[in-house]
Design a protein around this motif. Structure first.
Motif: not given
Length: 198
Positions: A28-41
């Motif tokens: 939320x505090x980054x320029x890119x915004x929150x990224x959804x988890x990468x499910x294959x991990x």
């Protein structure tokens, strides 16, 4: 970092969920915004539909707590979504700020499937809860409220626990009706500092 007794998830899996919550808030505090988890991990258990609550505290004071009762979404995504919601969408609190992060604690609670508890009166419910410190969902025709099992730490007496739960639902403390439905559940939870293991 503390871990309650596990149902189906081991400590490593719970730690992954805690990391997902951290990353959701950090994004939320980054320029890119929150990224959804990468499910294959993630492993199979974390990709199954799951219900969870994410609880945030700052200086040991509640800062946000939102979650789900029914499992519809893969657990890793549900934790991600509820972490963001608890941090920035809980209307009871101002949105989380960067200044609070140094003192932020995150707790992820994964719920078991709620089970109906057949009780004929409030006293029967209180008698049951005197020996079973579980999560409780009270539902009536015009309201519903939930307390996680962790609330027993603040309200150890069944009478006080249920009284506050009814107030949370918007009912009078002595409210009870023939249409009242009681469900109980347990949780598997993990708690850690925001800046832990970074």
């Amino acid at each position: 970092m503390s871990v309650t007794s596990s149902q189906n998830l081991n400590k490593g899996e719970l730690t992954q969920l805690l990391d997902i919550a951290r990353e959701a808030i950090r994004g939320h505090f980054s320029e890119e915004g929150p990224k959804s988890p990468q499910l294959d991990l993630y492993g199979k258990k974390l990709l199954e539909p799951g219900a969870c609550f994410v609880t945030l505290t700052v200086h040991e004071e509640l800062q946000g707590c939102l979650g789900s009762i029914n499992a519809h979404t893969p657990l890793v995504l549900e934790v991600h979504n509820k972490a963001i919601a608890s941090a920035y969408q809980d209307r009871r609190f101002m949105p989380l700020t960067e200044e609070q992060l140094d003192h932020l604690m995150i707790e992820v609670s994964v719920l078991s499937e709620p089970a109906v508890l057949e009780v004929r009166s409030e006293q029967e419910l209180l008698d049951y809860l005197s020996n079973n410190k579980v999560g409780v969902i009270l539902s009536d025709n015009y309201g519903q409220a939930l307390f996680l099992p962790q609330v027993w730490e603040q309200l150890p007496k069944p009478h006080d626990f249920i009284r506050h739960l009814k107030i949370k639902a918007g009912w009078k403390p002595d409210h009870w009706s023939s249409s009242m439905t009681v469900k109980t559940f347990t949780v598997t939870s993990i708690e850690g500092k925001y800046f832990e293991a970074i």
